[in-house]
Design a protein around this motif. Structure first.
Motif, PDB file in Angstrom:
ATOM      1  N   ARG A 170       0.814  -1.198   0.000  1.00  0.00           N
ATOM      2  CA  ARG A 170       0.000   0.000   0.000  1.00  0.00           C
ATOM      3  C   ARG A 170       0.861   1.267   0.000  1.00  0.00           C
ATOM      4  NH1 ARG A 170      -5.311   0.894   3.385  1.00  0.00           N
ATOM      5  NH2 ARG A 170      -5.751   2.920   2.485  1.00  0.00           N
ATOM      6  N   GLN A 171       1.847   1.240   0.889  1.00  0.00           N
ATOM      7  CA  GLN A 171       2.760   2.367   1.031  1.00  0.00           C
ATOM      8  C   GLN A 171       3.499   2.651  -0.284  1.00  0.00           C
ATOM      9  OE1 GLN A 171       5.875   1.345   3.743  1.00  0.00           O
ATOM     10  NE2 GLN A 171       5.805   3.333   4.764  1.00  0.00           N
ATOM     11  N   LEU A 172       4.019   1.582  -0.895  1.00  0.00           N
ATOM     12  CA  LEU A 172       4.809   1.765  -2.112  1.00  0.00           C
ATOM     13  C   LEU A 172       3.951   2.276  -3.264  1.00  0.00           C
ATOM     14  CD1 LEU A 172       7.124   0.421  -0.636  1.00  0.00           C
ATOM     15  CD2 LEU A 172       7.569  -0.925  -2.680  1.00  0.00           C
ATOM     16  N   ILE A 173       2.728   1.793  -3.320  1.00  0.00           N
ATOM     17  CA  ILE A 173       1.892   2.194  -4.449  1.00  0.00           C
ATOM     18  C   ILE A 173       1.361   3.608  -4.257  1.00  0.00           C
ATOM     19  CG2 ILE A 173      -0.377   1.716  -5.470  1.00  0.00           C
ATOM     20  CD1 ILE A 173       0.462  -1.179  -5.602  1.00  0.00           C
ATOM     21  N   GLU A 174       1.056   3.929  -3.012  1.00  0.00           N
ATOM     22  CA  GLU A 174       0.548   5.288  -2.780  1.00  0.00           C
ATOM     23  C   GLU A 174       1.656   6.335  -2.771  1.00  0.00           C
ATOM     24  OE1 GLU A 174      -1.900   5.004   0.665  1.00  0.00           O
ATOM     25  OE2 GLU A 174      -3.474   3.927  -0.434  1.00  0.00           O
ATOM     26  N   HIS A 175       2.783   5.970  -2.165  1.00  0.00           N
ATOM     27  CA  HIS A 175       3.897   6.919  -2.086  1.00  0.00           C
ATOM     28  C   HIS A 175       5.192   6.247  -2.463  1.00  0.00           C
ATOM     29  CE1 HIS A 175       1.180   9.620  -0.007  1.00  0.00           C
ATOM     30  NE2 HIS A 175       0.867   8.627   0.804  1.00  0.00           N
ATOM     31  N   PRO A 176       5.441   6.034  -3.754  1.00  0.00           N
ATOM     32  CA  PRO A 176       6.692   5.377  -4.146  1.00  0.00           C
ATOM     33  C   PRO A 176       7.885   6.176  -3.650  1.00  0.00           C
ATOM     34  CG  PRO A 176       5.607   6.410  -6.045  1.00  0.00           C
ATOM     35  CD  PRO A 176       4.635   6.450  -4.915  1.00  0.00           C
ATOM     36  N   GLY A 177       8.904   5.470  -3.131  1.00  0.00           N
ATOM     37  CA  GLY A 177      10.072   6.151  -2.579  1.00  0.00           C
ATOM     38  C   GLY A 177      11.227   6.178  -3.563  1.00  0.00           C
ATOM     39  N   HIS A 178      11.308   5.186  -4.420  1.00  0.00           N
ATOM     40  CA  HIS A 178      12.396   5.134  -5.387  1.00  0.00           C
ATOM     41  C   HIS A 178      11.877   5.680  -6.727  1.00  0.00           C
ATOM     42  CE1 HIS A 178      15.597   3.564  -7.943  1.00  0.00           C
ATOM     43  NE2 HIS A 178      16.300   3.312  -6.837  1.00  0.00           N
ATOM     44  N   PRO A 179      12.698   6.460  -7.410  1.00  0.00           N
ATOM     45  CA  PRO A 179      12.251   7.004  -8.701  1.00  0.00           C
ATOM     46  C   PRO A 179      11.797   5.910  -9.667  1.00  0.00           C
ATOM     47  CG  PRO A 179      14.317   8.021  -8.043  1.00  0.00           C
ATOM     48  CD  PRO A 179      14.040   6.941  -7.037  1.00  0.00           C
ATOM     49  N   TYR A 180      12.426   4.725  -9.559  1.00  0.00           N
ATOM     50  CA  TYR A 180      12.040   3.633 -10.458  1.00  0.00           C
ATOM     51  C   TYR A 180      10.631   3.145 -10.143  1.00  0.00           C
ATOM     52  CZ  TYR A 180      12.201  -0.833 -12.923  1.00  0.00           C
ATOM     53  OH  TYR A 180      11.925  -1.893 -13.746  1.00  0.00           O
ATOM     54  N   THR A 181      10.317   3.012  -8.835  1.00  0.00           N
ATOM     55  CA  THR A 181       8.967   2.598  -8.442  1.00  0.00           C
ATOM     56  C   THR A 181       7.947   3.595  -8.988  1.00  0.00           C
ATOM     57  OG1 THR A 181       9.995   1.840  -6.393  1.00  0.00           O
ATOM     58  CG2 THR A 181       7.591   1.825  -6.477  1.00  0.00           C
ATOM     59  N   ARG A 182       8.281   4.858  -8.845  1.00  0.00           N
ATOM     60  CA  ARG A 182       7.365   5.879  -9.342  1.00  0.00           C
ATOM     61  C   ARG A 182       7.200   5.764 -10.862  1.00  0.00           C
ATOM     62  NH1 ARG A 182       8.307  12.271  -8.601  1.00  0.00           N
ATOM     63  NH2 ARG A 182       9.921  11.827 -10.148  1.00  0.00           N
ATOM     64  N   GLY A 183       8.324   5.509 -11.544  1.00  0.00           N
ATOM     65  CA  GLY A 183       8.277   5.349 -12.996  1.00  0.00           C
ATOM     66  C   GLY A 183       7.373   4.193 -13.408  1.00  0.00           C
ATOM     67  N   LEU A 184       7.513   3.061 -12.685  1.00  0.00           N
ATOM     68  CA  LEU A 184       6.679   1.894 -12.998  1.00  0.00           C
ATOM     69  C   LEU A 184       5.204   2.217 -12.803  1.00  0.00           C
ATOM     70  CD1 LEU A 184       8.502  -1.173 -11.360  1.00  0.00           C
ATOM     71  CD2 LEU A 184       8.268  -0.684 -13.791  1.00  0.00           C
ATOM     72  N   LEU A 185       4.916   2.910 -11.686  1.00  0.00           N
ATOM     73  CA  LEU A 185       3.519   3.249 -11.392  1.00  0.00           C
ATOM     74  C   LEU A 185       2.953   4.200 -12.443  1.00  0.00           C
ATOM     75  CD1 LEU A 185       3.759   3.631  -7.545  1.00  0.00           C
ATOM     76  CD2 LEU A 185       2.190   2.096  -8.761  1.00  0.00           C
ATOM     77  N   ALA A 186       3.783   5.164 -12.837  1.00  0.00           N
ATOM     78  CA  ALA A 186       3.316   6.148 -13.818  1.00  0.00           C
ATOM     79  C   ALA A 186       3.064   5.492 -15.163  1.00  0.00           C
ATOM     80  CB  ALA A 186       4.349   7.264 -13.953  1.00  0.00           C
ATOM     81  N   ALA A 187       3.761   4.354 -15.415  1.00  0.00           N
ATOM     82  CA  ALA A 187       3.610   3.694 -16.710  1.00  0.00           C
ATOM     83  C   ALA A 187       2.345   2.863 -16.794  1.00  0.00           C
ATOM     84  CB  ALA A 187       4.829   2.820 -16.984  1.00  0.00           C
ATOM     85  N   LEU A 188       1.651   2.668 -15.651  1.00  0.00           N
ATOM     86  CA  LEU A 188       0.411   1.882 -15.687  1.00  0.00           C
ATOM     87  C   LEU A 188      -0.620   2.591 -16.563  1.00  0.00           C
ATOM     88  CD1 LEU A 188      -0.060   0.762 -11.972  1.00  0.00           C
ATOM     89  CD2 LEU A 188       0.490  -0.683 -13.930  1.00  0.00           C
ATOM     90  N   PRO A 189      -1.200   1.899 -17.514  1.00  0.00           N
ATOM     91  CA  PRO A 189      -2.150   2.550 -18.425  1.00  0.00           C
ATOM     92  C   PRO A 189      -3.347   3.161 -17.695  1.00  0.00           C
ATOM     93  CG  PRO A 189      -1.535   0.382 -19.237  1.00  0.00           C
ATOM     94  CD  PRO A 189      -0.949   0.511 -17.865  1.00  0.00           C
ATOM     95  N   GLN A 190      -3.781   2.525 -16.594  1.00  0.00           N
ATOM     96  CA  GLN A 190      -4.986   3.031 -15.914  1.00  0.00           C
ATOM     97  C   GLN A 190      -4.750   4.357 -15.196  1.00  0.00           C
ATOM     98  OE1 GLN A 190      -3.602  -0.022 -15.576  1.00  0.00           O
ATOM     99  NE2 GLN A 190      -4.059  -0.945 -13.608  1.00  0.00           N
ATOM    100  N   ARG A 191      -3.457   4.746 -15.097  1.00  0.00           N
ATOM    101  CA  ARG A 191      -3.157   6.010 -14.429  1.00  0.00           C
ATOM    102  C   ARG A 191      -3.130   7.186 -15.403  1.00  0.00           C
ATOM    103  NH1 ARG A 191      -0.202   5.840  -8.852  1.00  0.00           N
ATOM    104  NH2 ARG A 191      -1.195   3.933  -8.139  1.00  0.00           N
ATOM    105  N   VAL A 192      -3.327   6.873 -16.663  1.00  0.00           N
ATOM    106  CA  VAL A 192      -3.256   7.929 -17.670  1.00  0.00           C
ATOM    107  C   VAL A 192      -4.680   8.258 -18.123  1.00  0.00           C
ATOM    108  CG1 VAL A 192      -2.380   8.551 -19.948  1.00  0.00           C
ATOM    109  CG2 VAL A 192      -1.007   7.116 -18.419  1.00  0.00           C
ATOM    110  N   ALA A 193      -4.987   9.547 -18.188  1.00  0.00           N
ATOM    111  CA  ALA A 193      -6.321   9.965 -18.624  1.00  0.00           C
ATOM    112  C   ALA A 193      -6.526   9.597 -20.092  1.00  0.00           C
ATOM    113  CB  ALA A 193      -6.482  11.473 -18.435  1.00  0.00           C
ATOM    114  N   ARG A 194      -7.770   9.343 -20.424  1.00  0.00           N
ATOM    115  CA  ARG A 194      -8.134   8.942 -21.782  1.00  0.00           C
ATOM    116  C   ARG A 194      -7.648   9.959 -22.806  1.00  0.00           C
ATOM    117  NH1 ARG A 194     -12.024   5.592 -23.983  1.00  0.00           N
ATOM    118  NH2 ARG A 194     -12.826   6.403 -25.964  1.00  0.00           N
ATOM    119  N   GLY A 195      -7.060   9.486 -23.892  1.00  0.00           N
ATOM    120  CA  GLY A 195      -6.649  10.393 -24.951  1.00  0.00           C
ATOM    121  C   GLY A 195      -5.216  10.885 -24.797  1.00  0.00           C
TER     122      GLY A 195
END
Lengths: 328, 325
Positions: B240-265
């Motif tokens: 929960r902690q890692l997904i809500e508040h990633p601490g490593h830039p790589y973790t954040r990068g992986l999370l940002a790459a999730l398609p569901q986190r990107v707005a349509r279009g």
């Protein structure tokens, strides 16, 4: 039901193959020189020869002669040997047991040596014995069979004098007319050197084949999974890996049995083994055309039968293959 | 003490005649009984390597060069072969990635199940068969009695993975290692299989090490998370902690790459560049060439896994603002 449909289909294919073999076999008859030269002496005049040719039907068109040959062949008559003055099929069948027992002996030898050898080389690729076997197999592959045979005769028959160098030795005639060398000590002793010579052709090939297939199987995911399940090494090697190794080996092996029959000609000649191969070479020397053709047809038939058996065995060990032509 | 405790694990592969390259560069891992841990990273990060190393099943020419793997107090790396076999598939079971390749094509499902039981227990065929069919039923395979005699090719990919799960469950293991168990399956079946694994682990209190590159799956199934990059753990903490508040830039990068986190279009996010191979790691932090927060020191020194509250991060400039209580 499945087996039956498969066999019917196979029988149909076999008939076509046999027809083609018979055409090829029969068509060499004109290429082997004038059979009359062998049949009659110098003293017979050309007119008499021509009359004899007419009587034997040698002047008829090819297809007329072929159809006559085919008709006779279907009745079990493959012509009469010029030399033996007996039906060619009878001559061949009398020689068949000797060749069959030689092939059986050689097959027994190379199968029982190549399976453990190949498996060992696959599971211990870096062991010195495995390297030795692999190096030896390359040498083995490149030595011609008559050299192996003569070498064996020189060592075991001439120098050591422990093995007979020619012939079948003492044989026993079984009730149905089959002369076997398996039942006497002398017969078995005579079988040793020829079998080793013949097996020496196949052994290196099969060791390398089994090793290569086994190495490939050992690296598959299902073998990894078998290890991960905690199975004993023996079970992983022999049940999981080796059974899958067998599939390609049986296919290639079946085809190689043909090669084995071809090599009986050489082996039998070196060892004066009274089999079909030795007989064939003699027939060629004597331009005994009917006997040559009969040999080709009988050997063709053996090929077809062996390949059918191999296909059957393959389907038995591979559950993914349904017999071709037997769906449902 | 944890049920499974991996310390400083290094797996090396020969690189040329003398050299070795490290596929795992000192990995630590802890798993408590019944705990579910996710191991996440890109392909080639060493996740599968870690899974196989735990069972001491690294295949040639690779080798475990250093470290310890303590399971139930005993180091698996120094156990005699017979004893480690007793643990493999018995107390620690594994689920492989591709069910089409995992089962032996020439043996029936039944034989592959019974042999697993017989490798670990004194049990007769009839009893083993009964137990196997019971397990096939537990993984929701229809008509388990008839499936017992089927060959793998007669089953679909989803059913085969259920069989693999049933095999893993046969001996009531304490830990199941699942190596991308749904990657090779149809999308429609992936969720079913994942739900099945989660339910079985919960019901039987089985520890789970779930190896995946799918952060979405991990979020639903696991309690704790380990992010791997180029053979090292870069961040480790509660899911929960890692997904809500990633601490490593790589973790954040992986999370940002999730398609569901990107707005349509909008264009999908991605981390620039690719992960280096084990043979050509950059100096310093292996992630620095792709890291948007990299500073001068990142090129020179290798960061170590340091505790930041309840989690551990291996970064000189972790993202910690507001992350810790």
């Amino acid at each position: 039901m499945h087996i039956l449909a498969f066999l019917i289909r196979r029988l149909f294919q076999a008939v076509i193959v046999m027809l083609i073999i018979s055409i090829i076999g029969f068509s060499i008859q004109d290429q082997l020189g004038d059979p009359l030269r062998e049949l009659v002496g110098q003293s017979v005049s050309e007119a008499e020869r021509e009359a004899l040719r007419d009587r034997m039907g040698l002047n008829d068109p090819f297809w007329t002669q072929y159809l006559r040959f085919l008709g006779n062949a279907l009745g079990g008559d493959l012509g009469t040997s010029y030399f033996f003055k007996k039906p060619a099929l009878e001559v061949i069948l009398a020689k068949f047991p000797a060749t069959f027992e030689l092939v059986l002996g050689a097959t027994f030898l190379f199968v029982s040596a190549s399976i453990p050898g190949g498996i060992y080389c696959a599971i211990r690729p870096r062991a010195w014995l495995a390297r030795f076997i692999m190096a030896g197999s390359i040498i083995g592959l490149s030595i011609p069979i008559f050299l192996t045979a003569i070498f064996l005769i020189w060592i075991f028959a001439v120098e050591l004098g422990v093995m007979p160098s020619f012939g079948r030795g003492e044989t026993v005639t079984l009730p149905w007319g089959w002369r076997t060398g398996f039942l006497t000590r002398d017969g078995l002793l005579h079988l040793v050197l020829p079998s080793i010579s013949l097996a020496a052709i196949m052994l290196p090939l099969f060791i390398r084949l089994i090793r290569a297939e086994m190495i490939e199987t050992l690296s598959t995911e299902y073998v990894r999974f078998a290890w991960a399940k905690g199975l004993a090494a023996r079970r992983v090697w022999f049940v999981h890996a080796f059974r899958n190794t067998l599939l390609p080996v049986v296919t290639v092996g079946g085809l190689q049995i043909g090669t084995l029959i071809a090599y009986t000609i050489l082996t039998e000649t070196v060892f004066q083994w009274p089999g079909m191969g030795f007989m064939f070479l003699e027939a060629v020397k004597r331009v005994d055309t009917p006997l040559i053709i009969a040999y080709i047809i009988v050997v063709g038939m053996i090929f077809v039968i062996v390949n059918t058996i191999v296909d059957l065995v393959y389907t038995l060990i591979n559950p993914m293959v349904k017999l071709p032509g037997a769906q449902g | 003490m944890a049920l499974l405790e991996v310390r400083g694990l290094e797996v090396a592969f020969p690189q040329g005649p003398r050299d070795e390259a490290l596929a795992l560069r000192g990995v630590d891992l802890d798993l408590d009984p019944g705990e579910r841990l996710g191991v996440v990273g890109e392909s080639g990060a060493g996740k599968s390597m870690l899974a196989f190393a735990i069972l001491n099943l690294i295949s040639e020419p690779g080798r475990i060069r250093a470290g310890s793997i303590r399971f139930d107090g005993r180091n698996l790396l120094t156990l005699p072969p017979a004893e480690i076999r007793n643990i493999r598939g018995n107390r620690i079971a594994m689920i492989f990635q591709d069910p089409m390749m995992t089962l032996n094509p020439v043996l029936t499902i039944g034989r592959q199940m019974v042999e697993t039981l017989q490798a670990h227990r004194r049990i007769g065929w009839a009893e083993a068969r009964k137990l196997s069919i019971e397990r096939l039923g537990q993984v929701a395979i229809p008509t388990p009695e008839s499936r017992f005699d089927s060959y793998p090719h007669e089953l679909s990919g989803g059913l085969r993975q259920r069989v693999v799960i049933a095999i893993a469950l046969l001996t009531d293991p304490e830990i199941i290692i699942a190596d991308e168990p749904t990657t090779a399956l149809d999308v429609t079946i992936q969720a079913e299989i994942m739900a099945l694994i989660l339910r079985l682990c919960r019901d039987h209190r089985v520890g789970l090490i779930l190896i995946t590159h799918d952060l979405g799956v991990v979020a639903e199934v696991t309690e704790r998370l380990m992010i791997m990059y180029a053979g090292k753990v870069v961040e480790e903490g509660s899911t929960r902690q890692l997904i809500e508040h990633p601490g490593h830039p790589y973790t954040r990068g992986l999370l940002a790459a999730l398609p569901q986190r990107v707005a349509r279009g909008q264009t999908l996010n991605q981390i620039p560049g690719t992960m280096p191979g084990i043979a050509d790691l950059p100096a310093g932090c292996a992630y620095h060439p792709r890291c948007e927060r990299a500073i001068a020191g990142c090129h020179i020194n290798i960061p170590v896994l340091e505790a930041h509250g309840s989690r551990r991060i291996s970064c000189f400039r972790p993202l910690l603002a507001g992350a810790e209580a």
